[in-house]
Scaffold this active site. Structure first.
Site, PDB file in Angstrom:
ATOM      1  N   CYS A 168       3.014  -3.224   4.147  1.00 23.58           N
ATOM      2  CA  CYS A 168       2.189  -2.067   4.518  1.00 23.58           C
ATOM      3  C   CYS A 168       2.884  -1.393   5.692  1.00 23.58           C
ATOM      4  O   CYS A 168       4.058  -1.649   5.941  1.00 23.58           O
ATOM      5  CB  CYS A 168       0.744  -2.482   4.823  1.00 23.58           C
ATOM      6  SG  CYS A 168       0.496  -3.557   6.245  1.00 23.58           S
TER       7      CYS A 168
ATOM      8  N   HIS B  74       5.509 -31.282  11.325  1.00 22.28           N
ATOM      9  CA  HIS B  74       4.862 -30.011  11.002  1.00 22.28           C
ATOM     10  C   HIS B  74       3.745 -30.199   9.979  1.00 22.28           C
ATOM     11  O   HIS B  74       2.799 -29.409   9.941  1.00 22.28           O
ATOM     12  CB  HIS B  74       5.888 -29.001  10.503  1.00 22.28           C
ATOM     13  CG  HIS B  74       7.041 -28.856  11.440  1.00 22.28           C
ATOM     14  ND1 HIS B  74       6.913 -28.339  12.711  1.00 22.28           N
ATOM     15  CD2 HIS B  74       8.346 -29.201  11.304  1.00 22.28           C
ATOM     16  CE1 HIS B  74       8.087 -28.352  13.318  1.00 22.28           C
ATOM     17  NE2 HIS B  74       8.973 -28.883  12.484  1.00 22.28           N
TER      18      HIS B  74
ATOM     19  N   THR C 255       2.510  -1.739   9.026  1.00 18.79           N
ATOM     20  CA  THR C 255       2.914  -2.688  10.071  1.00 18.79           C
ATOM     21  C   THR C 255       3.048  -4.124   9.567  1.00 18.79           C
ATOM     22  O   THR C 255       3.622  -4.957  10.252  1.00 18.79           O
ATOM     23  CB  THR C 255       1.880  -2.718  11.210  1.00 18.79           C
ATOM     24  OG1 THR C 255       0.625  -3.171  10.675  1.00 18.79           O
ATOM     25  CG2 THR C 255       1.729  -1.350  11.868  1.00 18.79           C
TER      26      THR C 255
ATOM     27  N   HIS D  33       8.474 -24.485   9.456  1.00 25.61           N
ATOM     28  CA  HIS D  33       7.447 -25.171  10.241  1.00 25.61           C
ATOM     29  C   HIS D  33       6.018 -24.950   9.758  1.00 25.61           C
ATOM     30  O   HIS D  33       5.163 -25.806   9.963  1.00 25.61           O
ATOM     31  CB  HIS D  33       7.541 -24.745  11.706  1.00 25.61           C
ATOM     32  CG  HIS D  33       8.764 -25.259  12.381  1.00 25.61           C
ATOM     33  ND1 HIS D  33       8.952 -25.130  13.741  1.00 25.61           N
ATOM     34  CD2 HIS D  33       9.876 -25.882  11.915  1.00 25.61           C
ATOM     35  CE1 HIS D  33      10.117 -25.661  14.080  1.00 25.61           C
ATOM     36  NE2 HIS D  33      10.705 -26.114  12.977  1.00 25.61           N
TER      37      HIS D  33
ATOM     38  N   ASP E 125       0.861  -1.181   0.000  1.00 28.34           N
ATOM     39  CA  ASP E 125       0.000   0.000   0.000  1.00 28.34           C
ATOM     40  C   ASP E 125       0.902   1.237   0.000  1.00 28.34           C
ATOM     41  O   ASP E 125       2.124   1.128  -0.180  1.00 28.34           O
ATOM     42  CB  ASP E 125      -0.972  -0.026   1.184  1.00 28.34           C
ATOM     43  CG  ASP E 125      -0.304   0.110   2.542  1.00 28.34           C
ATOM     44  OD1 ASP E 125       0.942   0.249   2.622  1.00 28.34           O
ATOM     45  OD2 ASP E 125      -1.033   0.083   3.545  1.00 28.34           O
TER      46      ASP E 125
END
Length: 152
Positions: free
Chosen positions: A69, A137, A71, A102, A11
């Site tokens: 973005c 996993h 965060t 994992h 963004d």
């Protein structure tokens, strides 16, 4: 590890870091497709998360997505709405390595307002240079897929 095709999007907050990471990835020999945005003008991150994830969905075992973005959180929330997408926000190299090994993550999300470009490069390297380990996993990744399938 084979070099996968990469779709990258951001963004307005992530645009400058996206441009840096795109240049870095191309320099590392990756085939990179830019899904936008193309400026720092205000825009909506779900548009770009969708563009990247729809491409990753075409071949999630051979294509990676990178979303940036402010965060990384908004992008990851949107990305994880897509079937077959396992997106993780990473702000350190250990988490980037472990989510590949994992969780078989296929989309990496980063926060441009949280990390700088040098750390972002290190996180990309950690994410892209590790393979999914499978084994024990695979049971957990399978359980996530079952949850996803129930939601359809």
């Amino acid at each position: 590890m084979e070099k996968r095709k990469i779709f990258i999007g951001a963004d307005s907050a992530g645009y400058p870091l996206k441009e840096e990471m795109k240049t870095y990835l191309i320099g590392q020999g990756y085939d990179v497709t830019d899904c936008g945005t193309d400026s720092t003008a205000s825009c909506h991150y779900p548009v770009f998360a969708s563009a990247v994830c729809e491409n990753v969905q075409k071949d999630p075992d051979h294509i990676f997505g990178i979303l940036i973005c402010g965060t990384g959180i908004g992008m990851s929330m949107c990305a994880n709405k897509f079937n077959g997408i396992r997106a993780a926000v990473c702000g350190d190299t250990y988490s980037a390595k472990m989510t590949r090994c994992h969780n078989d993550a296929n989309v990496l999300c980063m926060g441009a307002r949280v990390i700088g470009s040098c750390l972002a490069q290190d996180i990309l390297d950690a994410f892209l240079s590790h393979d999914y380990e499978g084994g024990r996993h695979a049971i957990r990744v399978g359980m996530m897929k079952e949850i996803e399938d129930k939601q359809k």
